[in-house]
Design a protein around this motif. Structure first.
Motif, short mmCIF file in Angstrom:
data_model
loop_
_atom_site.label_atom_id
_atom_site.label_comp_id
_atom_site.label_asym_id
_atom_site.label_seq_id
_atom_site.Cartn_x
_atom_site.Cartn_y
_atom_site.Cartn_z
N ARG A 1 9.47 -4.95 19.87
CA ARG A 1 8.85 -4.25 20.22
C ARG A 1 7.46 -5.02 19.66
O ARG A 1 6.52 -3.32 19.61
CB ARG A 1 9.49 -2.30 19.63
CG ARG A 1 10.15 -2.81 20.70
CD ARG A 1 10.52 -0.56 20.37
NE ARG A 1 11.79 -0.57 20.73
CZ ARG A 1 12.44 0.42 21.19
NH1 ARG A 1 11.92 1.94 19.84
NH2 ARG A 1 13.76 1.18 21.31
N MET A 2 7.27 -5.11 18.39
CA MET A 2 5.98 -5.48 17.74
C MET A 2 5.52 -4.33 17.07
O MET A 2 4.21 -3.69 17.25
CB MET A 2 4.81 -5.73 18.08
CG MET A 2 5.08 -7.22 19.14
SD MET A 2 5.24 -8.49 18.34
CE MET A 2 3.51 -8.96 17.70
N GLU A 3 6.53 -3.22 16.26
CA GLU A 3 6.22 -2.22 15.53
C GLU A 3 7.05 -1.35 14.39
O GLU A 3 7.92 -2.63 14.08
CB GLU A 3 6.15 -1.14 16.60
CG GLU A 3 7.41 -0.73 17.36
CD GLU A 3 7.62 0.61 18.02
OE1 GLU A 3 6.37 0.73 18.56
OE2 GLU A 3 8.64 0.88 18.21
N ILE A 4 6.52 -0.48 13.60
CA ILE A 4 6.89 -0.52 11.76
C ILE A 4 8.37 0.22 12.68
O ILE A 4 7.48 1.56 12.83
CB ILE A 4 6.29 -0.80 10.92
CG1 ILE A 4 6.08 -1.50 11.20
CG2 ILE A 4 7.19 0.07 10.02
CD1 ILE A 4 4.32 -0.83 9.96
N ALA A 5 9.23 0.23 12.61
CA ALA A 5 10.97 0.83 12.95
C ALA A 5 10.54 1.84 11.57
O ALA A 5 10.88 1.65 11.12
CB ALA A 5 11.70 0.09 13.83
N GLY A 6 10.80 3.42 11.98
CA GLY A 6 11.33 4.28 11.32
C GLY A 6 9.95 4.68 9.90
O GLY A 6 10.69 5.65 9.15
N ASP A 7 9.23 4.83 9.93
CA ASP A 7 8.28 4.92 9.46
C ASP A 7 6.88 5.16 9.56
O ASP A 7 6.12 4.25 10.12
CB ASP A 7 7.89 3.60 8.25
CG ASP A 7 7.27 4.24 6.98
OD1 ASP A 7 6.43 5.08 7.18
OD2 ASP A 7 7.49 3.66 6.13
N THR A 8 6.23 6.34 9.99
CA THR A 8 5.42 6.73 11.39
C THR A 8 3.96 6.52 9.91
O THR A 8 2.91 6.36 11.26
CB THR A 8 5.39 8.19 11.46
OG1 THR A 8 5.37 9.28 10.01
CG2 THR A 8 6.30 9.04 11.86
N ILE A 9 3.88 6.58 9.15
CA ILE A 9 2.82 6.58 8.03
C ILE A 9 2.36 5.43 7.83
O ILE A 9 1.22 4.26 8.39
CB ILE A 9 2.70 7.15 6.50
CG1 ILE A 9 3.28 8.41 6.80
CG2 ILE A 9 2.30 6.72 5.62
CD1 ILE A 9 3.03 9.17 5.57
N ALA A 10 3.42 4.39 8.30
CA ALA A 10 3.02 2.83 8.18
C ALA A 10 2.11 2.27 9.03
O ALA A 10 1.56 1.43 9.81
CB ALA A 10 4.17 2.21 7.60
N SER A 11 2.89 2.96 10.66
CA SER A 11 2.69 2.73 11.80
C SER A 11 1.38 3.26 11.90
O SER A 11 0.33 2.44 12.79
CB SER A 11 3.96 3.08 12.71
OG SER A 11 5.30 2.87 12.44
N THR A 12 1.24 4.50 11.88
CA THR A 12 -0.71 4.52 11.94
C THR A 12 -1.36 3.77 10.87
O THR A 12 -2.00 3.41 11.40
CB THR A 12 -0.82 5.45 10.70
OG1 THR A 12 0.31 7.03 11.74
CG2 THR A 12 -1.86 6.62 11.40
N PHE B 1 0.40 -1.08 -0.21
CA PHE B 1 0.11 -0.13 0.16
C PHE B 1 0.84 1.06 0.11
O PHE B 1 0.94 2.34 -0.92
CB PHE B 1 -0.56 -0.08 1.02
CG PHE B 1 -1.86 1.30 1.44
CD1 PHE B 1 -2.88 1.64 0.72
CD2 PHE B 1 -2.12 2.39 2.12
CE1 PHE B 1 -3.45 2.98 0.52
CE2 PHE B 1 -2.28 3.03 2.94
CZ PHE B 1 -3.29 3.44 1.57
N THR B 2 2.26 1.24 0.28
CA THR B 2 2.60 2.54 0.39
C THR B 2 3.72 2.57 -0.35
O THR B 2 4.04 3.65 -0.36
CB THR B 2 3.46 2.46 2.10
OG1 THR B 2 4.16 0.94 2.31
CG2 THR B 2 2.83 3.02 3.50
N GLY B 3 4.15 1.71 -1.08
CA GLY B 3 5.09 0.76 -2.18
C GLY B 3 6.27 1.35 -1.70
O GLY B 3 7.44 1.68 -2.42
N ARG B 4 6.71 1.28 -0.25
CA ARG B 4 8.16 1.18 0.25
C ARG B 4 8.28 -0.20 1.31
O ARG B 4 7.90 -1.02 2.00
CB ARG B 4 8.50 2.00 0.82
CG ARG B 4 7.42 2.65 2.20
CD ARG B 4 7.67 4.09 2.61
NE ARG B 4 7.08 4.45 4.02
CZ ARG B 4 6.25 5.63 2.58
NH1 ARG B 4 5.97 5.72 2.40
NH2 ARG B 4 5.17 5.14 3.87
N MET B 5 9.40 -0.58 0.86
CA MET B 5 10.22 -1.55 2.16
C MET B 5 10.17 -1.26 3.65
O MET B 5 10.10 0.13 4.04
CB MET B 5 11.90 -1.91 1.74
CG MET B 5 11.78 -2.80 0.85
SD MET B 5 13.80 -3.32 0.45
CE MET B 5 13.53 -4.21 1.61
#
Length: 59
Positions: free
Chosen positions: A36-47, A25-29
């Motif tokens: 931590r069960m979270e996406i590191a360094g990508d606030t849009i993907a984390s949202t 959906f975001t078009g990136r890795m």
């Protein structure tokens, strides 16, 4: 009632599919922090990973 799969195992089994959909959906890795069960360094993907709540609900 017999539980076939513990909740943590089910969550960790479903997460690669969910992360793949977010990456598509975001078009990136994405970089996944499994501890931590979270996406590191990508606030849009984390949202996107978080729950989408309808108004007036919020966390």
């Amino acid at each position: 009632m017999k539980i076939l799969t513990p909740a943590e195992v089910a969550l960790r089994s479903a997460m690669p599919e969910r992360l793949g959909n977010i990456a598509m959906f975001t078009g990136r890795m994405l970089k996944w922090d499994a501890m931590r069960m979270e996406i590191a360094g990508d606030t849009i993907a984390s949202t996107i990973l978080g729950p989408m709540l309808r108004a007036p609900w919020e966390l």
